[in-house]
Motif scaffolding. Structure first.
Motif, PDB file in Angstrom:
ATOM      1  N   GLU A   1     -23.615  10.031  11.408  1.00  0.00           N
ATOM      2  CA  GLU A   1     -23.008   9.330  10.269  1.00  0.00           C
ATOM      3  C   GLU A   1     -23.914   9.412   9.042  1.00  0.00           C
ATOM      4  N   PRO A   2     -23.385   9.925   7.917  1.00  0.00           N
ATOM      5  CA  PRO A   2     -24.214   9.994   6.707  1.00  0.00           C
ATOM      6  C   PRO A   2     -24.496   8.596   6.160  1.00  0.00           C
ATOM      7  N   LYS A   3     -25.700   8.407   5.634  1.00  0.00           N
ATOM      8  CA  LYS A   3     -26.075   7.100   5.075  1.00  0.00           C
ATOM      9  C   LYS A   3     -25.275   6.786   3.822  1.00  0.00           C
ATOM     10  N   ASN A   4     -24.959   7.832   3.042  1.00  0.00           N
ATOM     11  CA  ASN A   4     -24.226   7.628   1.795  1.00  0.00           C
ATOM     12  C   ASN A   4     -23.249   8.790   1.624  1.00  0.00           C
ATOM     13  N   PHE A   5     -22.023   8.605   2.109  1.00  0.00           N
ATOM     14  CA  PHE A   5     -21.052   9.687   2.092  1.00  0.00           C
ATOM     15  C   PHE A   5     -20.654  10.088   0.680  1.00  0.00           C
ATOM     16  N   THR A   6     -20.582   9.132  -0.251  1.00  0.00           N
ATOM     17  CA  THR A   6     -20.221   9.505  -1.623  1.00  0.00           C
ATOM     18  C   THR A   6     -21.307  10.382  -2.251  1.00  0.00           C
ATOM     19  N   SER A   7     -22.557  10.134  -1.928  1.00  0.00           N
ATOM     20  CA  SER A   7     -23.631  11.013  -2.425  1.00  0.00           C
ATOM     21  C   SER A   7     -23.482  12.408  -1.829  1.00  0.00           C
ATOM     22  N   LEU A   8     -23.122  12.462  -0.550  1.00  0.00           N
ATOM     23  CA  LEU A   8     -22.896  13.756   0.086  1.00  0.00           C
ATOM     24  C   LEU A   8     -21.761  14.496  -0.620  1.00  0.00           C
ATOM     25  N   LEU A   9     -20.697  13.789  -0.998  1.00  0.00           N
ATOM     26  CA  LEU A   9     -19.588  14.424  -1.702  1.00  0.00           C
ATOM     27  C   LEU A   9     -20.032  14.953  -3.066  1.00  0.00           C
ATOM     28  N   ARG A  10     -20.826  14.171  -3.782  1.00  0.00           N
ATOM     29  CA  ARG A  10     -21.326  14.640  -5.082  1.00  0.00           C
ATOM     30  C   ARG A  10     -22.185  15.890  -4.907  1.00  0.00           C
ATOM     31  N   CYS A  11     -23.055  15.874  -3.919  1.00  0.00           N
ATOM     32  CA  CYS A  11     -23.914  17.041  -3.679  1.00  0.00           C
ATOM     33  C   CYS A  11     -23.096  18.240  -3.201  1.00  0.00           C
ATOM     34  N   THR A  12     -22.021  17.993  -2.466  1.00  0.00           N
ATOM     35  CA  THR A  12     -21.111  19.067  -2.068  1.00  0.00           C
ATOM     36  C   THR A  12     -20.558  19.755  -3.311  1.00  0.00           C
ATOM     37  N   CYS A  13     -20.197  18.967  -4.298  1.00  0.00           N
ATOM     38  CA  CYS A  13     -19.691  19.535  -5.561  1.00  0.00           C
ATOM     39  C   CYS A  13     -20.753  20.395  -6.227  1.00  0.00           C
ATOM     40  N   LEU A  14     -21.996  19.937  -6.241  1.00  0.00           N
ATOM     41  CA  LEU A  14     -23.080  20.708  -6.861  1.00  0.00           C
ATOM     42  C   LEU A  14     -23.346  22.003  -6.101  1.00  0.00           C
ATOM     43  N   VAL A  15     -23.344  21.926  -4.764  1.00  0.00           N
ATOM     44  CA  VAL A  15     -23.557  23.122  -3.947  1.00  0.00           C
ATOM     45  C   VAL A  15     -22.446  24.136  -4.215  1.00  0.00           C
ATOM     46  N   TRP A  16     -21.214  23.655  -4.293  1.00  0.00           N
ATOM     47  CA  TRP A  16     -20.074  24.542  -4.530  1.00  0.00           C
ATOM     48  C   TRP A  16     -20.174  25.186  -5.911  1.00  0.00           C
ATOM     49  N   GLN A  17     -20.537  24.391  -6.924  1.00  0.00           N
ATOM     50  CA  GLN A  17     -20.687  24.957  -8.267  1.00  0.00           C
ATOM     51  C   GLN A  17     -21.829  25.966  -8.318  1.00  0.00           C
ATOM     52  N   ASP A  18     -22.933  25.676  -7.630  1.00  0.00           N
ATOM     53  CA  ASP A  18     -24.042  26.645  -7.560  1.00  0.00           C
ATOM     54  C   ASP A  18     -23.565  27.952  -6.952  1.00  0.00           C
ATOM     55  N   ALA A  19     -22.774  27.856  -5.888  1.00  0.00           N
ATOM     56  CA  ALA A  19     -22.264  29.066  -5.230  1.00  0.00           C
ATOM     57  C   ALA A  19     -21.322  29.828  -6.151  1.00  0.00           C
ATOM     58  N   GLN A  20     -20.540  29.111  -6.950  1.00  0.00           N
ATOM     59  CA  GLN A  20     -19.628  29.766  -7.889  1.00  0.00           C
ATOM     60  C   GLN A  20     -20.380  30.480  -9.002  1.00  0.00           C
ATOM     61  N   ASN A  21     -21.536  29.947  -9.369  1.00  0.00           N
ATOM     62  CA  ASN A  21     -22.325  30.514 -10.465  1.00  0.00           C
ATOM     63  C   ASN A  21     -23.334  31.556 -10.003  1.00  0.00           C
ATOM     64  N   ALA A  22     -23.526  31.689  -8.696  1.00  0.00           N
ATOM     65  CA  ALA A  22     -24.509  32.640  -8.157  1.00  0.00           C
ATOM     66  C   ALA A  22     -23.994  34.055  -8.365  1.00  0.00           C
ATOM     67  N   PRO A  23     -24.914  34.991  -8.625  1.00  0.00           N
ATOM     68  CA  PRO A  23     -24.495  36.388  -8.760  1.00  0.00           C
ATOM     69  C   PRO A  23     -23.879  36.878  -7.454  1.00  0.00           C
ATOM     70  N   GLN A  24     -22.882  37.675  -7.565  1.00  0.00           N
ATOM     71  CA  GLN A  24     -22.223  38.237  -6.400  1.00  0.00           C
ATOM     72  C   GLN A  24     -23.013  39.448  -5.928  1.00  0.00           C
ATOM     73  N   THR A  25     -23.953  39.249  -5.008  1.00  0.00           N
ATOM     74  CA  THR A  25     -24.841  40.318  -4.559  1.00  0.00           C
ATOM     75  C   THR A  25     -24.069  41.400  -3.831  1.00  0.00           C
ATOM     76  N   ASP A  26     -22.983  41.033  -3.140  1.00  0.00           N
ATOM     77  CA  ASP A  26     -22.189  42.056  -2.441  1.00  0.00           C
ATOM     78  C   ASP A  26     -21.542  43.017  -3.440  1.00  0.00           C
ATOM     79  N   GLN A  27     -21.046  42.466  -4.543  1.00  0.00           N
ATOM     80  CA  GLN A  27     -20.424  43.310  -5.562  1.00  0.00           C
ATOM     81  C   GLN A  27     -21.453  44.195  -6.239  1.00  0.00           C
TER      82      GLN A  27
END
Length: 97
Positions: free
Chosen positions: A67-93
């Protein structure tokens, strides 16, 4: 510099509460509208509803870490991780070129 941040539209950080079920339990989650917009986008990208995505994420976190101690914080960080992945260079391409 702070004017850029201080001058943002207050609606971006207005809180919004959504009700959903996590592991069969009804709950309410309160996040800033900006984070809900990102979670809606992630869910759409996964072809599921936002409640389904949040519930699946919760279940996977329970499996991995308990059980996460703070699920809303996890959700916020999920958003940041997802945005980082969207902004990362596409190394495969890049490698394919």
């Amino acid at each position: 510099m702070c004017r850029m941040f201080a001058g943002q539209d207050p609606e971006r950080y207005e809180l919004e509460t959504r009700s959903m079920r996590l592991n069969g339990q009804s709950t309410s989650i309160r996040l800033e509208k900006s984070f809900w917009r990102i979670l809606d986008e992630i869910a759409a990208n996964e072809d599921v509803t936002t409640p389904a995505f949040v519930s699946k994420l919760h279940g996977e976190v329970l499996e991995l870490h308990g059980e996460p101690k703070n699920f809303t914080s996890l959700l916020r960080c999920t958003c940041l991780v997802w945005q980082d992945a969207q902004n990362a260079p596409q190394t495969d391409q890049i490698a394919a070129e």
